[in-house]
Design an enzyme around this catalytic site. Structure first.
Site, PDB file in Angstrom:
ATOM      1  NE  ARG A   1      -3.894   0.541   1.827  1.00 20.50           N
ATOM      2  CZ  ARG A   1      -4.969   0.510   2.468  1.00 20.50           C
ATOM      3  NH1 ARG A   1      -5.500   1.193   3.497  1.00 20.50           N
ATOM      4  NH2 ARG A   1      -6.170  -0.094   1.938  1.00 20.50           N
TER       5      ARG A   1
ATOM      6  CD  GLN B   1     -13.051  -2.045  -1.061  1.00 20.75           C
ATOM      7  OE1 GLN B   1     -12.025  -2.056  -0.223  1.00 20.75           O
ATOM      8  NE2 GLN B   1     -14.329  -2.694  -0.962  1.00 20.75           N
TER       9      GLN B   1
ATOM     10  CB  CYS C   1     -14.286   0.856  -0.185  1.00 30.50           C
ATOM     11  SG  CYS C   1     -13.968   2.542  -0.146  1.00 30.50           S
TER      12      CYS C   1
ATOM     13  NE  ARG D   1     -10.842  -5.396   0.263  1.00 29.65           N
ATOM     14  CZ  ARG D   1      -9.842  -4.610   0.895  1.00 29.65           C
ATOM     15  NH1 ARG D   1     -10.399  -3.354   1.357  1.00 29.65           N
ATOM     16  NH2 ARG D   1      -8.547  -4.489   0.377  1.00 29.65           N
TER      17      ARG D   1
HETATM   18  N1   CP Z   1     -11.228  -0.578   2.374  1.00 29.62           N
HETATM   19  C1   CP Z   1     -10.100  -0.528   2.813  1.00 29.62           C
HETATM   20  O1   CP Z   1      -9.191  -0.621   1.848  1.00 29.62           O
HETATM   21  O2   CP Z   1      -9.922  -0.236   4.030  1.00 29.62           O
HETATM   22  P1   CP Z   1      -8.714  -0.058   4.882  1.00 29.62           P
HETATM   23  O3   CP Z   1      -8.275   1.350   4.419  1.00 29.62           O
HETATM   24  O4   CP Z   1      -9.117  -0.092   6.200  1.00 29.62           O
HETATM   25  O5   CP Z   1      -7.763  -1.217   4.400  1.00 29.62           O
HETATM   26  N1  NVA Z   2     -10.275   6.356  -1.409  1.00 26.91           N
HETATM   27  C1  NVA Z   2      -9.867   6.198  -0.199  1.00 26.91           C
HETATM   28  C2  NVA Z   2      -9.889   4.584  -0.023  1.00 26.91           C
HETATM   29  C3  NVA Z   2      -9.694   4.070   1.450  1.00 26.91           C
HETATM   30  C4  NVA Z   2      -9.687   2.659   1.484  1.00 26.91           C
HETATM   31  C5  NVA Z   2      -8.565   6.324   0.104  1.00 26.91           C
HETATM   32  O1  NVA Z   2      -7.687   6.119  -0.813  1.00 26.91           O
HETATM   33  O2  NVA Z   2      -8.291   7.062   1.326  1.00 26.91           O
END
Ligand code: CP
Ligand code: NVA
Length: 306
Positions: A108, A138, A264, A292
């Site tokens: 991430r 997601q 999400c 997920r």
């Molecule tokens: N939806 C999602 O990716 O949640 P997190 O940021 O908690 O991983």
């Molecule tokens: N669009 C949001 C999604 C979080 C899961 C972000 O990038 O913060």
């Protein structure tokens, strides 16, 4: 880009959803459903999965970690203060070192270009756990959830009409392509200046879809089976954009009849979604969050040929 194989082959990495062919995505969803039903024999015994996270995460981190553990593997979490990445060591060095130790890297990162570089230098599969541009994991859970909803009324995923309401962000960019790959009819309502970018729309078209674009939510949600929203300010963004989203809050007024609500998560209650809508019987956000794990388990099994 995908090939229209009859016998679906898997890409080496999953950086964006359009790396999957329609057939490979279908197989992944089938395998996810089998895992959820307790019918999966694949294991990740003795496999280690590095989890490189530059941003916070509740669902993605935990569902990957627990999912790998359930399959007999070992997740190792490497947050931004745990490793040298972000503190002077370049991505390409991190990628080449980690590849010697682990079987997969789940990352991430803030920048999608950084993820692409990580994948270019890694010798093991790399999975996008969210970047500023994309959130393909997601989308896998979203599609499984929509498939389950369709099945409740004897329908297929490609009978579904979904409306996206809000920011044309990373989640939306992956979703438009995922819907195109699976035949979901998608209607997208975004405020001026915050639409889904041309590249994502082009990728959706290349995958056989044609997202319908709206500048107000009411027209987009009319006749939809489900409405999906996400935060208006994604991680790392400025709140200066907020005024543009007036009128885009998803409340019960946009969820006619039995229309389902997807998000999400994490949600900005009272901002992009009302507490009442999120807590209503029409909300499937917990089912979606739960999905997920089996989808990511299926993904890892496919990527590792397990
Ligand atoms: N939806 C999602 O990716 O949640 P997190 O940021 O908690 O991983
Ligand atoms: N669009 C949001 C999604 C979080 C899961 C972000 O990038 O913060």
């Amino acid at each position: 880009m995908y090939d229209n194989d009859t016998e679906p082959t898997f890409p080496t990495n999953l950086l964006t959803i359009d790396q999957l062919s329609p057939a490979a995505l279908q197989r992944l969803l089938n395998r996810s459903a089998a895992i959820k039903a307790g019918e999966e024999a694949g294991r990740l015994t003795d496999r280690t999965v590095a989890m490189v996270f530059e941003k916070p995460s509740t669902r993605t981190r935990t569902s990957f970690e627990a999912g790998v553990t359930q399959l007999g593997g070992h997740p190792t979490f490497l947050g931004q203060d745990d490793i040298h990445l972000g503190h002077g060591e370049p991505i390409k060095d991190t990628a080449r070192a980690l590849s010697q130790y682990v079987d997969t890297i789940v990352a991430r990162l803030h920048s999608h270009d950084d993820l692409t570089e990580l994948a270019a230098y890694a010798d093991v599969p790399v999975v996008n756990a969210l970047t500023d541009e994309a959130h393909p994991c997601q989308t896998l859970a979203d599609l499984l959830t929509l498939r389950e909803i369709a099945a409740e009324s004897g329908e297929q995923l490609d009978d579904t009409t979904l409306a996206w309401v809000g920011d044309g962000n990373n989640v939306a960019r992956s979703l438009v392509v995922g819907c195109a790959l699976t035949g979901v009819e998608l209607r997208v309502a975004t405020p001026a200046g915050y639409g889904v970018d041309d590249d994502a729309i082009a990728a959706a078209r290349a995958a056989g879809g044609e997202p319908a674009l709206f500048d107000a939510p009411e027209a987009a949600v009319a006749g939809a089976d489900a409405v999906y929203t996400d935060v208006w300010v994604s991680m790392g963004e400025s709140e200066d954009k907020l005024p543009a989203f007036d009128g885009f809050q998803v409340g019960k007024q946009l969820l006619a009849g039995d229309t389902k609500l997807l998000h999400c998560l994490p949600a900005g209650r009272g901002r992009e979604v009302t507490d009442g809508a999120l807590e209503s019987d029409q909300s499937v956000v917990w089912q979606q969050a739960g999905n997920r794990m089996p989808t990511q388990q299926a993904l890892l099994l496919e990527l590792l040929g397990a």
